[in-house]
Design a protein around this motif. Structure first.
Motif, PDB file in Angstrom:
ATOM      1  N   SER A   1     -13.315  -1.490  -2.897  1.00 16.49           N
ATOM      2  CA  SER A   1     -12.884  -2.881  -2.210  1.00 16.49           C
ATOM      3  C   SER A   1     -13.505  -3.224  -1.254  1.00 16.49           C
ATOM      4  O   SER A   1     -13.912  -4.540  -1.005  1.00 16.49           O
ATOM      5  CB  SER A   1     -11.471  -2.531  -1.532  1.00 16.49           C
ATOM      6  OG  SER A   1     -11.511  -1.666  -0.410  1.00 16.49           O
TER       7      SER A   1
ATOM      8  N   GLU B   1      -8.233  -4.099  -2.479  1.00 14.25           N
ATOM      9  CA  GLU B   1      -7.658  -2.443  -2.340  1.00 14.25           C
ATOM     10  C   GLU B   1      -6.255  -2.090  -3.063  1.00 14.25           C
ATOM     11  O   GLU B   1      -5.850  -1.411  -3.462  1.00 14.25           O
ATOM     12  CB  GLU B   1      -7.598  -2.205  -0.864  1.00 14.25           C
ATOM     13  CG  GLU B   1      -7.101  -0.511  -0.642  1.00 14.25           C
ATOM     14  CD  GLU B   1      -7.254  -0.212   0.822  1.00 14.25           C
ATOM     15  OE1 GLU B   1      -6.479   0.786   1.411  1.00 14.25           O
ATOM     16  OE2 GLU B   1      -7.671  -0.984   1.664  1.00 14.25           O
TER      17      GLU B   1
ATOM     18  N   LYS C   1       0.768  -1.222   0.023  1.00 15.78           N
ATOM     19  CA  LYS C   1      -0.063   0.056  -0.042  1.00 15.78           C
ATOM     20  C   LYS C   1       0.611   1.152   0.083  1.00 15.78           C
ATOM     21  O   LYS C   1       0.653   2.089  -0.520  1.00 15.78           O
ATOM     22  CB  LYS C   1      -1.002   0.026   1.337  1.00 15.78           C
ATOM     23  CG  LYS C   1      -2.128  -1.121   1.247  1.00 15.78           C
ATOM     24  CD  LYS C   1      -2.986  -0.484   2.451  1.00 15.78           C
ATOM     25  CE  LYS C   1      -4.193  -2.000   2.519  1.00 15.78           C
ATOM     26  NZ  LYS C   1      -4.436  -1.720   3.874  1.00 15.78           N
TER      27      LYS C   1
ATOM     28  N   GLY D   1     -10.528   3.376  -3.402  1.00 19.09           N
ATOM     29  CA  GLY D   1      -9.888   2.475  -2.678  1.00 19.09           C
ATOM     30  C   GLY D   1     -10.635   1.729  -1.716  1.00 19.09           C
ATOM     31  O   GLY D   1     -10.815   0.527  -1.529  1.00 19.09           O
ATOM     32  N   TYR D   2     -11.042   2.688  -0.816  1.00 13.55           N
ATOM     33  CA  TYR D   2     -11.689   2.101   0.271  1.00 13.55           C
ATOM     34  C   TYR D   2     -13.026   1.568   0.276  1.00 13.55           C
ATOM     35  O   TYR D   2     -13.633   0.561   0.858  1.00 13.55           O
ATOM     36  CB  TYR D   2     -11.835   3.215   1.676  1.00 13.55           C
ATOM     37  CG  TYR D   2     -10.434   3.369   2.126  1.00 13.55           C
ATOM     38  CD1 TYR D   2      -9.501   3.421   1.675  1.00 13.55           C
ATOM     39  CD2 TYR D   2     -10.736   3.309   3.772  1.00 13.55           C
ATOM     40  CE1 TYR D   2      -8.152   3.657   2.585  1.00 13.55           C
ATOM     41  CE2 TYR D   2      -9.499   3.539   4.385  1.00 13.55           C
ATOM     42  CZ  TYR D   2      -8.295   3.451   3.939  1.00 13.55           C
ATOM     43  OH  TYR D   2      -7.257   3.875   4.866  1.00 13.55           O
TER      44      TYR D   2
ATOM     45  N   TRP E   1      -7.879   7.440  -2.144  1.00 15.27           N
ATOM     46  CA  TRP E   1      -8.382   6.969  -1.015  1.00 15.27           C
ATOM     47  C   TRP E   1      -9.942   6.536  -0.922  1.00 15.27           C
ATOM     48  O   TRP E   1     -10.287   5.414  -0.497  1.00 15.27           O
ATOM     49  CB  TRP E   1      -8.213   7.934   0.302  1.00 15.27           C
ATOM     50  CG  TRP E   1      -6.875   8.552   0.584  1.00 15.27           C
ATOM     51  CD1 TRP E   1      -6.185   9.622   0.396  1.00 15.27           C
ATOM     52  CD2 TRP E   1      -5.730   7.673   1.287  1.00 15.27           C
ATOM     53  NE1 TRP E   1      -4.884   9.487   0.817  1.00 15.27           N
ATOM     54  CE2 TRP E   1      -4.625   8.416   1.216  1.00 15.27           C
ATOM     55  CE3 TRP E   1      -5.720   6.037   1.695  1.00 15.27           C
ATOM     56  CZ2 TRP E   1      -3.507   7.779   1.922  1.00 15.27           C
ATOM     57  CZ3 TRP E   1      -4.485   5.886   2.268  1.00 15.27           C
ATOM     58  CH2 TRP E   1      -3.476   6.596   2.224  1.00 15.27           C
TER      59      TRP E   1
ATOM     60  N   GLN F   1     -11.041  -7.709   1.035  1.00  8.95           N
ATOM     61  CA  GLN F   1     -10.993  -6.142   0.910  1.00  8.95           C
ATOM     62  C   GLN F   1      -9.211  -5.663   0.652  1.00  8.95           C
ATOM     63  O   GLN F   1      -9.090  -4.953   0.054  1.00  8.95           O
ATOM     64  CB  GLN F   1     -11.461  -5.721   2.177  1.00  8.95           C
ATOM     65  CG  GLN F   1     -11.524  -4.058   2.297  1.00  8.95           C
ATOM     66  CD  GLN F   1     -10.446  -3.440   2.699  1.00  8.95           C
ATOM     67  OE1 GLN F   1      -9.707  -4.013   3.536  1.00  8.95           O
ATOM     68  NE2 GLN F   1      -9.984  -2.335   1.910  1.00  8.95           N
ATOM     69  N   GLN F   2      -8.442  -6.377   1.579  1.00  5.67           N
ATOM     70  CA  GLN F   2      -7.069  -5.950   1.523  1.00  5.67           C
ATOM     71  C   GLN F   2      -6.450  -6.025  -0.104  1.00  5.67           C
ATOM     72  O   GLN F   2      -5.875  -5.359  -0.432  1.00  5.67           O
ATOM     73  CB  GLN F   2      -6.488  -6.465   2.402  1.00  5.67           C
ATOM     74  CG  GLN F   2      -6.767  -6.224   3.947  1.00  5.67           C
ATOM     75  CD  GLN F   2      -6.022  -4.754   4.320  1.00  5.67           C
ATOM     76  OE1 GLN F   2      -4.856  -4.557   4.389  1.00  5.67           O
ATOM     77  NE2 GLN F   2      -6.808  -3.874   4.285  1.00  5.67           N
TER      78      GLN F   2
ATOM     79  N   TYR G   1      -5.201   0.061  -6.350  1.00  7.36           N
ATOM     80  CA  TYR G   1      -3.882   0.958  -6.611  1.00  7.36           C
ATOM     81  C   TYR G   1      -3.005   0.473  -7.660  1.00  7.36           C
ATOM     82  O   TYR G   1      -2.394   1.266  -8.209  1.00  7.36           O
ATOM     83  CB  TYR G   1      -3.180   1.108  -5.245  1.00  7.36           C
ATOM     84  CG  TYR G   1      -3.973   1.429  -4.010  1.00  7.36           C
ATOM     85  CD1 TYR G   1      -4.966   2.343  -4.115  1.00  7.36           C
ATOM     86  CD2 TYR G   1      -3.715   1.009  -2.720  1.00  7.36           C
ATOM     87  CE1 TYR G   1      -5.877   2.860  -3.020  1.00  7.36           C
ATOM     88  CE2 TYR G   1      -4.477   1.515  -1.646  1.00  7.36           C
ATOM     89  CZ  TYR G   1      -5.814   2.194  -1.810  1.00  7.36           C
ATOM     90  OH  TYR G   1      -6.161   2.572  -0.636  1.00  7.36           O
TER      91      TYR G   1
END
Length: 266
Positions: A153, A244, A129, A149-150, A146, A240-241, A248
């Protein structure tokens, strides 16, 4: 009408309490039915958290370098969520990496201790990240990044609830109670909410992100079923991670190759 709006707001607060450490009223009503219904607002929680991180980054960047601002914003993000999704990624990595059977993998995932697989996954995710966001900051503002991505995801992660078997035993799981049912209308709310911040991006980039999200969901779902027979709460955190990071990475590819990224002036 007011009663219906109040009920929906309570569902959002329940989702917020599940996904973050943001304070909610102590007397917030809870039931398994409400928990399932609150899943429709998981992506909306992402908009709130993404907005808080974007706002913090914008203020930090006025005084500090982009690199330091990114680091501090990542710290804030961990504080806001209690490292909830990162914990899920680490637990899933430990379970699937260290277990030879489905039963053993699920048992390891419920252990609060973190092992080599989990530590490695966590370190690489956080480092990834930071590296990707730093690279993006050389080309465009991170404020819309931001948000996208948040939100996107979390939309992808929560969509697994719709048609993926839930395999964790809620009586023995160390995780919070989890929504494990989702209707077509709730899935639609999740998807639409996840796409809202994408209006800030170039249309072609948005199409690529949607395609990447769809491909990631299909491949990750197939992988989860082959390894676990379905999903657990930890798997949603991992999804989710990973999604994300994928977002990116796609944005970095566009930015570094001179392709349009933003749909509006930033």
């Amino acid at each position: 009408m007011l009663a219906k709006l109040k009920y929906q707001f309570e569902l959002f607060l329940l989702a917020l309490s599940f996904f973050s450490r943001v304070p909610v009223p102590a007397n917030l009503p809870y039931s398994s039915e409400r928990m399932n219904q609150s899943g429709r607002y998981f992506a909306l929680v992402g908009i709130l958290l993404g907005s808080l991180c974007a706002g913090f980054y914008a203020c930090a960047e006025l005084l500090l370098t982009p690199e330091i601002s990114i680091f501090l914003t990542m710290v804030l993000s961990l504080m806001l969520t209690g490292a909830f999704h990162e914990d899920g990624l680490a637990d899933m990595a430990d379970g699937i990496g260290g277990g030879m059977t489905v039963e053993r993998r699920l048992t390891i995932m419920k252990d609060s201790r973190i092992g080599t697989y989990g530590s490695s996954a966590l370190i690489m995710a956080l480092l990834g990240k930071y590296v990707l966001l730093t690279a993006i900051s050389n080309f465009i503002s991170l404020i819309p990044v931001w948000l996208v991505g948040y939100t996107l995801s979390r939309s992808v992660a929560s969509s697994f609830i719709f048609n993926t078997p839930y395999v964790s035993d809620s009586d023995t799981s160390k995780s919070k109670p989890l929504a494990h049912k989702q209707s077509y209308s709730e899935l639609a709310v999740v998807i639409i909410t996840g796409l809202i911040p994408c209006v800030l991006l170039d249309g072609y980039l948005t199409l690529v992100l949607i395609s990447a999200a769809f491909l990631f969901r299909q491949l990750f779902k197939r992988w989860l079923i082959s390894r676990l027979g379905g999903f657990t709460g930890d798997c949603l955190g991992a999804a989710q991670q990973l999604m994300e990071l994928t977002i990116y990475l796609v944005i970095v590819i566009f930015a570094q190759n001179g392709l349009p990224v933003m749909g509006v002036a930033w």
